[in-house]
Enzyme design. Structure first.
Site, mmCIF file in Angstrom:
data_model
loop_
_atom_site.group_PDB
_atom_site.id
_atom_site.type_symbol
_atom_site.label_atom_id
_atom_site.label_comp_id
_atom_site.label_asym_id
_atom_site.label_seq_id
_atom_site.Cartn_x
_atom_site.Cartn_y
_atom_site.Cartn_z
ATOM 1 N N CYS A 1 0.097 23.825 51.132
ATOM 2 C CA CYS A 1 0.067 24.471 52.447
ATOM 3 C C CYS A 1 -1.245 24.193 53.165
ATOM 4 O O CYS A 1 -1.293 24.179 54.389
ATOM 5 C CB CYS A 1 0.310 25.963 52.311
ATOM 6 N N HIS B 1 -2.690 31.648 51.079
ATOM 7 C CA HIS B 1 -1.887 30.780 51.939
ATOM 8 C C HIS B 1 -2.717 30.345 53.151
ATOM 9 O O HIS B 1 -3.494 31.132 53.698
ATOM 10 C CB HIS B 1 -0.642 31.537 52.394
#
Length: 814
Positions: free
Chosen positions: A586, A669
């Site tokens: 990510c 994230h």
């Protein structure tokens, strides 16, 4: 499948009604698709049923009227459809092919997006099937590879990888290939391949010189096309098709020599589309077919004479697939002339295809004596087509494939027989077009890639087939590639936040984009939510935000907690947005989301020079839906290898073994924020769409982004501090030079040297060094006679630490 209009599937109200009845009752309107399991067809959406109806009707019609062998693809459709009915990923490949044909007919972009969607689903399923390769699914793997190879249109590499993949699978199938009709069909390639030049490059290389003889044949074909256009003057439609082919050849000739194979691939794609889709367009039921036969003969001959001009592309792409259909057309005309010698039309048609047949004869003579047998395994060739029909004598009879679980070519009655095996094959539940996806990413299904070969379990007497890894290119079936590692600073699942880890990230990110070819951009860590701090780095292209992922925090996917979903931004304003299809990248995806949306080519000169590699990637994926774009990103060799180059080297890391009793680890994230087309966008690959946070300009960005970030941070408990923010800005060394800031320039150079040092340490494996140090220490203790005391002191110290922990926690700690 977002767009201003729905896919154009040429669906009349009457057809819609029949398809709805099919979906509700499971009763197919097509005899050959009737199943003893009424639930089977109820699992499909109406859109899927329309695609199935279209491709089956198209191929059935070609079969019923005896035209299937006059095309490169229709003769194999019965076998492919039969396999598709028992394997979902093959069915998805079939749906994609149907959608591609409808998109070619209608020129509808949304229909093409539908094709991309089904193609992506098919690729995922194919990768999963390769990971579980066996005797039972080998035909399905070949069928999906064939169908997807026929559709490879945007780039040569996916097509070449599928060709090479067929070779790999065929070698693994050798113990039982005689039982498979598709394997028999494809195995003919090995004899074709021996007739070709052995040193022809299989993958992109500098263009080879074009011989005068080959160029002269192009001139001859153009003259023949001009004459044919005149002869067909009374048929406006056919004359128009010939005229377009003639114009295409003229434009292609003007571009000679084409400098790169990738460019040649693109220039040849319109010809390949005609080869696939012109035959069913002009060979219509109840109409005179001699004119269409002459047009198709010249089309196929055009492909044959162009192939030698593009040896780096390979005949399998457009040349050799045309040889058998051309010869079949000639056989049909000759048979008709012999049966009705008094009919002059047949002789006229034969005379019109005389030059195309001369081209075919020259093509065969160039190959030499290829019809020989060999014990060699199946080998792929950039020239040899695995879809080559066996001359013009018709396809092998069903007896050859007596052991095959699928019908042999020609063994299926298109009017009354069913593609379903008996009893009906079990199939996993189908889903509609909007959700026809596997939940596990292809990159998470990894085969063992160690050593020179990788074992694949097969149902072959308990044996294992070893597929030679050297026989497949790096990019063939992405699930066989090295996975994205999460030890690097750019991966998701960032465990156990460490301030030193965060401090190194700007250097890692900067080095990563430089390796990808991005020029004059760097990352700077921001230690406070201060608009002035961002403004001081101007120009700032966006920010990367790292936060702790809290499961279930975005439970309502219909709307975001802040901002609004903007599903039209990609289609209407060209925003680059990719779904995150793998777990550990990510960070890289957030970086590229900001970088690619500030491409200088799409903006003013103030944008980012993203370099040729990322520029090609962005152009290639421009029409993809978000999920397929995410797959393309995760399967890019350059991006994956660059990402993994920053993984910490550790031979002790075992990501497959999890301690069930271990406490749960925090997961972090990355997402990106940038300005595009006057809007502030949040780009999170785990969301279904980009999130619009309102009007914003590049000048307003520092002020507008702060409240957005503050609102996100406020969702967390007051004591949560695990956040990190980095600005994507222009290289600060350039700014220092422009302002003649010698001190600032020296500071930036020292920072870069420090980044280089940290990145070198990150890549280095210190296990050997540590082992040598320990051996040295132990050796010194032994030599001094202090070894036993050293061990006893260590044991006593360990026991004391355990006692101290027990006293603090009240329980025994191991």
């Amino acid at each position: 499948m977002k767009g201003s209009k729905p896919p154009d599937l040429r669906m009349s109200p009457e057809l819609q009604q029949r398809l709805d009845h099919w979906r509700l009752t499971g009763d197919s309107p097509l005899v050959e698709l009737r199943s003893s399991d009424p639930v089977y067809w109820t699992r499909f959406s109406t859109l899927d049923l329309r695609l199935i109806h279209h491709i089956v009707t198209l191929s059935s019609d070609m079969q019923a009227r005896g035209y299937s062998q006059c095309t490169p693809w229709a003769s194999k459709m019965p076998s492919l459809i039969a396999v598709a009915l028992s394997h979902d990923f093959v069915m998805s490949a079939l749906l994609a092919m149907s959608a591609y044909h409808l998109a070619w007919q209608t020129q509808n972009a949304d229909t093409k997006n539908l094709a991309y969607h089904h193609q992506g689903v098919a690729l995922k399923g194919l990768h999963e099937a390769i990971g579980a390769f066996s005797r039972d699914n080998s035909d399905a793997i070949l069928a999906a590879s064939m169908l997807l190879s026929w559709q490879a249109a945007e780039c040569r590499r996916p097509w070449a990888s599928l060709q090479q993949g067929v070779s790999t699978v065929m070698n693994a199938m050798r113990p039982w290939a005689h039982e498979s009709d598709l394997a028999q069909y494809l195995n003919f390639q090995k004899s074709m391949a021996r007739g070709m030049t052995p040193n022809t490059p299989a993958f992109p290389t500098p263009a080879m010189p074009m011989s005068n003889e080959n160029l002269r044949r192009v001139d001859e074909m153009m003259a023949e096309l001009h004459n044919l256009k005149v002869r067909l003057g009374n048929n406006e439609e056919l004359a128009e098709h010939v005229g377009r082919l003639l114009d295409y050849l003229r434009q292609l000739q003007q571009s000679f020599p084409i400098p790169a194979p990738e460019q040649a691939f693109t220039r040849l794609q319109p010809l390949r589309e005609l080869i696939f889709w012109l035959p069913p367009l002009i060979l219509r039921a109840g109409e005179y077919d001699l004119g269409p036969f002459t047009v198709l003969a010249h089309l196929y001959a055009t492909a044959l004479i162009l192939e030698p001009l593009f040896p780096e592309i390979g005949g399998a792409y457009f040349g050799e697939m045309c040889l058998a259909p051309l010869e079949k057309i000639h056989d049909i005309l000759r048979t008709r002339r012999n049966s009705q010698p008094q009919a002059g039309d047949f002789q006229v048609a034969l005379s019109l295809v005389e030059v195309p047949m001369q081209m075919a004869a020259m093509y065969r003579s160039r190959q030499g004596p290829i019809f020989t047998t060999s014990a060699d395994g199946y080998r792929s060739s950039p020239h040899a087509s695995p879809y080559m029909q066996m001359a013009s004598t018709g396809e092998p009879g069903a007896a050859i494939y007596a052991q095959s679980p699928h019908p042999a070519p020609g063994s299926i009655s298109m009017q009354g027989a069913s593609y379903f095996p008996s009893p009906a094959a079990d199939s996993a539940a189908r889903r509609d077009s909007s959700s026809l996806r596997t939940q596990q990413s292809m990159s998470e299904r990894i085969l063992n890639t160690g050593g020179g070969s990788y074992p694949v379990p097969v149902a072959n007497g308990g044996q294992r087939v070893s597929i030679d890894a050297a026989a497949r290119p790096d990019y063939y079936y992405p699930q066989t590639q090295v996975p994205y590692q999460y030890h690097g600073a750019v991966g998701m699942n960032t465990r156990g936040p460490d301030p030193r880890y965060y401090a190194s990230e700007p250097g890692v990110f900067t080095s990563l984009i430089e390796q990808l070819g991005v020029q004059d951009v760097q990352f700077e860590e921001l230690i406070s939510l201060d608009a002035d701090a961002i403004r001081a780095l101007s120009p700032v292209y966006g920010v990367i935000f790292l936060f702790k992922w809290i499961g279930g925090s975005e439970a309502d996917k219909s709307r975001p907690q802040d901002g609004t979903f903007d599903g039209d931004a990609v289609d209407e304003h060209g925003l680059f947005f990719a779904a995150q299809t793998i777990q550990n990248a990510c960070g890289t995806q957030a970086i590229l989301s900001v970088i690619l949306n500030n491409d200088r080519a799409g903006q003013s000169s103030s944008g980012i020079d993203i370099g040729p590699s990322l520029g090609d990637f962005k152009a290639f994926t421009a029409g993809f839906p978000a999920d397929l774009r995410g797959e393309a990103l995760s399967n890019s060799d350059l991006i994956r290898d660059t990402h993994n180059s920053f993984a910490k080297a550790s031979p002790f890391a075992d990501e497959t073994q999890k301690d069930a009793n271990a406490p749960s680890e925090d997961v972090f994230h990355f997402i990106g924020y940038t300005v595009h087309h006057g809007k502030l966008y949040e780009l999170d690959g785990l969301q279904p769409f980009p999130i619009n946070h309102g009007d914003c300009t590049a000048e307003d960005f520092p002020d507008k982004i702060i409240p957005v970030l503050q609102r996100r941070i406020e969702r967390y408990p007051a004591g949560e501090i695990h956040f990190n923010l980095m600005a994507v800005c222009r290289d600060l060394r350039i700014k220092a030079r422009e302002f003649h800031d010698a001190e600032g320039l020296a500071s930036e150079r020292r920072k870069r040297a420090h980044w280089d040092w940290e990145n070198a340490l990150r890549r280095h494996n210190f296990v050997g060094f540590t082992g040598e140090v320990l051996k040295g220490v132990v050796g010194a203790k032994l030599q001094a006679g202090h070894y036993d005391k050293w061990v006893a002191d260590a044991e006593e110290a360990t026991k004391k630490r355990v006692q101290d922990r027990t006293a603090k926690t009240g329980k025994l700690t191991a």
